[in-house]
Design a protein around this motif. Structure first.
Motif: not given
Length: 365
Positions: A56-85
């Motif tokens: 249950g904690l892992v699900a909540a953590f993935i939800f939280a981290v998916q809110m943290l979009n990080f820049p990856v290229a000009a004008g584009t961002s990405g976020h955690l998918l979470g399946g591997a974790l």
């Protein structure tokens, strides 16, 4: 990579929904084993009492981290998918359920990812990432030295590969059921290219998280269990066997698990409630590719666009920082409760089935 309604036509969306439903059904059965743990002599079980609350904690953590979009290229961002974790921490079947719970909460409460596209999103973000990442992680851990660094490196590679794999599956689904006439070659190149970059961010987040958990409680990392050789940690420059909880140490282990759970929950709340305000506002990889190549021409408004929490903000709260922070905290709380409820029910079913199997009659009810 949350696909909205309208990107994929109804027949393919329905087929993806059936695939997702079947995978969830299989995962529910598999999660009973993962959450149930391994039986000890005398009937006691290990593993399940640790994994159920962690899931249950892992699900909540993935939800939280998916809110943290990080820049990856000009004008584009990405976020955690979470399946591997999720798969590495709590097992592949439980991992599929973790990410599926997150996607359901996001679609229903936050209008993120279409409702008719939920099957597509579960197939690409939960099933594909888990199927790709977990066997790769296990294979690497078995051949590499049994050290924390090796397990962390294996999680990095597994997470990195899982993201472009997810992009490939989405592209295949779009090739069959896409609603706009676009150059699939250009879409495939763009999708895989940008998601390789996003995969690097995914890999960093996954490796840092897995490495941190191994450092304090290596027994909580499902993917590192069952190895022929004990996992080793470096202490004062020397490699030593990772600690193994003995039956008499259960009270101490329980306190340690609570500490890990509380730390994880607080971290999730801080990430979603505060750090998320500083996330990149650029469109994510799928949104950017869709805009650049005209895939979004037939995108439909979300069915829950009028939700009080739509777009990760609280209705009638004018301050953007406060609105987003409250939405993040609510999301973490709801996801933790929903995920814990699901895994508690699965764990309870496992316990009941085990009791039935060991009853004097020798038959299950």
């Amino acid at each position: 990579m949350h696909a909205p309604d309208g990107f994929i036509d109804a027949p393919v969306s329905a087929a993806a929904g059936l695939v997702a439903a079947g995978a969830i059904a299989v995962s529910l059965r598999g999660a009973r084993r993962e959450l149930g743990g391994a039986s000890r002599p005398g009937g006691a079980e290990s593993g399940g009492e640790r994994t159920a609350p962690l899931a249950g904690l892992v699900a909540a953590f993935i939800f939280a981290v998916q809110m943290l979009n990080f820049p990856v290229a000009a004008g584009t961002s990405g976020h955690l998918l979470g399946g591997a974790l999720a798969a590495i921490l709590v097992g592949p079947c439980t991992g599929v359920l973790c990410v599926s719970v997150v996607l359901l909460m996001q679609a229903v409460l936050f209008a993120d990812g279409g409702l008719t596209a939920l099957g597509v999103n579960i197939t690409t973000m939960a099933i594909t990432t888990t199927i790709v990442a977990y066997p790769l992680f296990r294979g690497l851990v078995k051949v590499l030295p049994r050290t924390r660094r090796s397990a962390t490196a294996a999680s990095f590679v597994a997470a990195l590969v899982s993201v472009p794999a997810s992009a490939v599956v989405f592209t295949l689904l779009y090739a069959v059921g896409g609603t706009t006439d676009v150059s699939l070659g250009k879409v495939a190149t763009a999708m895989v290219g940008v998601h390789v970059l996003i995969g690097i961010g995914e890999a960093v987040i996954t490796a840092l998280t897995v490495g941190s958990v191994i450092a304090v409680r290596p027994d909580l990392v499902h993917g590192a269990r069952g190895l022929k050789q004990r996992l080793k940690l470096r202490v004062n420059g020397e490699l030593v066997d990772a600690p193994k909880a003995e039956p008499e140490a259960v009270p101490v282990a329980a306190r340690s698990r609570r500490k890990v759970w509380i730390t994880g929950l607080v971290t999730s709340l801080v990430l979603a409630g505060f750090v998320s305000f500083y996330a990149s506002a650029n469109p994510d990889g799928l949104e950017k590719v869709a805009t650049d190549h005209g895939m979004d021409e037939k995108a439909e408004e979300h069915a829950t666009a009028g939700s009080p929490l739509a777009d990760y903000g609280v209705e009638d709260v004018d301050d953007a920082r406060l609105s987003g922070g409250l939405a993040g905290v609510i999301g973490v709380g709801v996801t933790a409760v929903a995920g814990t409820g699901v895994f508690w029910a699965v764990r309870r079913r496992r316990t009941r089935d085990t009791a039935d199997a060991t009853s004097p009659s020798g038959t299950s009810v």
